[in-house]
Enzyme design. Structure first.
Site, PDB file in Angstrom:
ATOM      1  N   ARG A   1      -6.679 -49.513  19.641  1.00  0.00           N
ATOM      2  CA  ARG A   1      -5.462 -49.479  20.466  1.00  0.00           C
ATOM      3  C   ARG A   1      -5.300 -50.763  21.284  1.00  0.00           C
ATOM      4  O   ARG A   1      -4.233 -51.040  21.788  1.00  0.00           O
ATOM      5  CB  ARG A   1      -5.518 -48.300  21.424  1.00  0.00           C
ATOM      6  CG  ARG A   1      -5.332 -46.991  20.708  1.00  0.00           C
ATOM      7  CD  ARG A   1      -4.738 -45.983  21.650  1.00  0.00           C
ATOM      8  NE  ARG A   1      -4.439 -44.773  20.934  1.00  0.00           N
ATOM      9  CZ  ARG A   1      -4.817 -43.559  21.313  1.00  0.00           C
ATOM     10  NH1 ARG A   1      -5.497 -43.406  22.415  1.00  0.00           N
ATOM     11  NH2 ARG A   1      -4.489 -42.518  20.592  1.00  0.00           N
TER      12      ARG A   1
ATOM     13  N   GLU B   1      -6.293 -46.868  10.568  1.00  0.00           N
ATOM     14  CA  GLU B   1      -5.382 -45.849  10.041  1.00  0.00           C
ATOM     15  C   GLU B   1      -5.895 -45.254   8.734  1.00  0.00           C
ATOM     16  O   GLU B   1      -5.781 -44.057   8.505  1.00  0.00           O
ATOM     17  CB  GLU B   1      -3.974 -46.421   9.849  1.00  0.00           C
ATOM     18  CG  GLU B   1      -3.248 -46.726  11.146  1.00  0.00           C
ATOM     19  CD  GLU B   1      -3.072 -45.494  12.035  1.00  0.00           C
ATOM     20  OE1 GLU B   1      -2.997 -44.381  11.496  1.00  0.00           O
ATOM     21  OE2 GLU B   1      -3.025 -45.651  13.260  1.00  0.00           O
TER      22      GLU B   1
ATOM     23  N   GLN C   1      -7.167 -37.724   7.520  1.00  0.00           N
ATOM     24  CA  GLN C   1      -7.975 -36.520   7.266  1.00  0.00           C
ATOM     25  C   GLN C   1      -9.322 -36.563   7.971  1.00  0.00           C
ATOM     26  O   GLN C   1     -10.269 -35.925   7.528  1.00  0.00           O
ATOM     27  CB  GLN C   1      -8.251 -36.342   5.751  1.00  0.00           C
ATOM     28  CG  GLN C   1      -7.157 -36.760   4.852  1.00  0.00           C
ATOM     29  CD  GLN C   1      -6.347 -35.589   4.383  1.00  0.00           C
ATOM     30  OE1 GLN C   1      -6.593 -34.464   4.757  1.00  0.00           O
ATOM     31  NE2 GLN C   1      -5.350 -35.850   3.586  1.00  0.00           N
TER      32      GLN C   1
ATOM     33  N   GLY D   1     -16.138 -39.268   3.298  1.00  0.00           N
ATOM     34  CA  GLY D   1     -15.363 -38.459   2.358  1.00  0.00           C
ATOM     35  C   GLY D   1     -14.104 -39.164   1.855  1.00  0.00           C
ATOM     36  O   GLY D   1     -13.809 -40.288   2.268  1.00  0.00           O
TER      37      GLY D   1
ATOM     38  N   TYR E   1       3.389 -43.267   6.141  1.00  0.00           N
ATOM     39  CA  TYR E   1       2.788 -43.118   7.469  1.00  0.00           C
ATOM     40  C   TYR E   1       2.019 -44.384   7.884  1.00  0.00           C
ATOM     41  O   TYR E   1       2.226 -44.928   8.971  1.00  0.00           O
ATOM     42  CB  TYR E   1       1.851 -41.883   7.492  1.00  0.00           C
ATOM     43  CG  TYR E   1       1.046 -41.855   8.751  1.00  0.00           C
ATOM     44  CD1 TYR E   1       1.602 -41.360   9.924  1.00  0.00           C
ATOM     45  CD2 TYR E   1      -0.246 -42.388   8.794  1.00  0.00           C
ATOM     46  CE1 TYR E   1       0.892 -41.393  11.114  1.00  0.00           C
ATOM     47  CE2 TYR E   1      -0.958 -42.432   9.974  1.00  0.00           C
ATOM     48  CZ  TYR E   1      -0.387 -41.921  11.128  1.00  0.00           C
ATOM     49  OH  TYR E   1      -1.081 -41.972  12.298  1.00  0.00           O
TER      50      TYR E   1
ATOM     51  N   ASP F   1       2.925 -37.665  11.687  1.00  0.00           N
ATOM     52  CA  ASP F   1       1.686 -37.113  11.135  1.00  0.00           C
ATOM     53  C   ASP F   1       1.603 -35.638  11.556  1.00  0.00           C
ATOM     54  O   ASP F   1       2.561 -35.094  12.120  1.00  0.00           O
ATOM     55  CB  ASP F   1       0.464 -37.916  11.602  1.00  0.00           C
ATOM     56  CG  ASP F   1       0.151 -37.709  13.074  1.00  0.00           C
ATOM     57  OD1 ASP F   1       1.007 -37.139  13.797  1.00  0.00           O
ATOM     58  OD2 ASP F   1      -0.949 -38.095  13.511  1.00  0.00           O
TER      59      ASP F   1
END
Ligand code: SF4
Length: 350
Positions: free
Chosen positions: A20, A32, A37, A76, A115, A133
């Site tokens: 940020r 991002e 997820q 993942g 997104y 989102d």
């Protein structure tokens, strides 16, 4: 009114997250992709590791895919890591390391959807593109009490239009950060603290008592069950490991030789299988381990063999070399237990 209230709340409550404090599109892109997820607390350590190992897009492009997958291990959704690496190469080699600076150009990058393109365009280049989102869907569906399913074509279109109409065009980056943070910390999925919410007086779901049923989804996620039987063939200091080449989960990661079945096999069926296929009886068979992915439930058992079958001789590696190979979390957890016990013995995972 809505936008200003959200921004005022954000200034008081925002978390201090490293990406940020930056308008560097490389760092924003990295964060991002990692946070898709993934919870912020889980992604933060990976973000710091990647910035440490690959401080520029050229560094990331210069790494091998295996190095990138190794660093990604445990996060993942490995296709994200492969796309990340491919896109870094493209930006480094084709675009001289310079990120595209508009939403439409960013959308052309591999692995960058609407997104992520909106996130980079607004956070790095202050383009007034509204981000939508899961957090944003929830805040808008509740504040405006919208019953349109967020996963329908019409729903996606109307929510995006609403979000675009609300964005603060002078402060798009701050507004986008603010509404997502509001959803993550205040207007949370279960039992939000509406009594102490700055938006309560104008929140339509609150006044209509529909908070718990917003947002609406029309499709239930179908979960497929798969049965994985892994063979841990170990002889002396050697063990067998192979790459997953199929277009499936965990592509390009390493695992023990695997047989997948549509149904559950009993101990006696597994012993029979080993005798038939490998002319040996397994030393040990682990209990079934459940591993959950977003759309799949993996039921895995590990079958320990004391001789390496002829057909797997080419898969032999030294046991201590396993750590240099990117592994799915399921395999990594089992392997760590083996290392802890310093021998291949039967155990139950936590
Ligand atoms: S009042 Fe409750 S439902 Fe409405 S925005 Fe606030 S936290 Fe969300």
């Amino acid at each position: 009114m809505f936008s200003q209230q959200i921004i005022d709340w954000y200034k008081l409550h925002k978390r201090d997250l490293p990406w940020r404090n930056s308008t560097d599109p490389y760092k924003i892109w990295l964060s991002e992709i990692m946070l898709q997820q993934t919870r912020v607390d889980q992604g933060l350590g990976y973000y710091l590791k990647f910035i440490d190992h690959y401080s520029t897009v050229h560094d990331l492009a210069g790494a091998t895919e295996q190095q990138v997958l190794n660093d990604w291990q445990g996060l993942g959704y490995y296709s994200r890591a492969r796309n990340l690496h491919a896109t870094a190469k493209h930006i480094s080699e084709q675009l001289n390391g310079v990120f595209p600076s508009t939403y439409n150009e960013l959308l052309k990058l591999k692995g960058v959807g609407p997104y992520t393109a909106a996130a980079i365009a607004s956070f790095a280049f202050n383009e007034p593109k509204a981000l939508v989102d899961g957090n944003v869907y929830r805040v808008l569906a509740r504040y405006f009490n919208i019953a349109l399913p967020i996963d329908s074509t019409q729903g996606k279109k109307e929510f995006q239009e609403l979000a675009d109409s609300l964005i603060d065009s002078k402060n798009p980056a701050t507004y986008n950060q603010a509404i997502m943070e509001f959803g993550a910390l205040q207007c949370v999925p279960a039992n939000p603290d509406c009594e102490n919410c700055v938006l309560r007086d104008n929140c339509q779901a609150y006044s209509n008592k529909t908070v718990a049923s917003r947002p609406v989804k029309e499709k239930k996620t179908k979960v497929r069950t798969r049965y994985f039987y892994y063979f841990i063939a170990q002889e002396g200091e050697f063990i067998c490991l192979k790459t997953r080449t199929e277009s499936d989960i965990w592509q390009h990661l390493f695992e023990f030789p695997l047989v997948e079945k549509d149904n559950q096999l009993s101990d006696s069926e597994l012993i029979h299988y080993c005798k038939q296929q490998f002319q040996q009886t397994p030393v040990l068979i682990s209990p079934e381990q459940k591993h959950l992915l977003s759309h799949q439930r993996i039921m895995a058992r590990f079958i320990h063999l004391s001789k390496i079958p002829q057909e797997w001789q080419s898969l032999k590696i030294k046991m201590d070399a396993i750590e240099n190979h990117p592994l799915p979390r399921l395999i990594e957890r089992y392997y760590l237990k083996i290392i802890e016990r310093k021998q291949l013995i039967f155990f139950e995972m936590d």
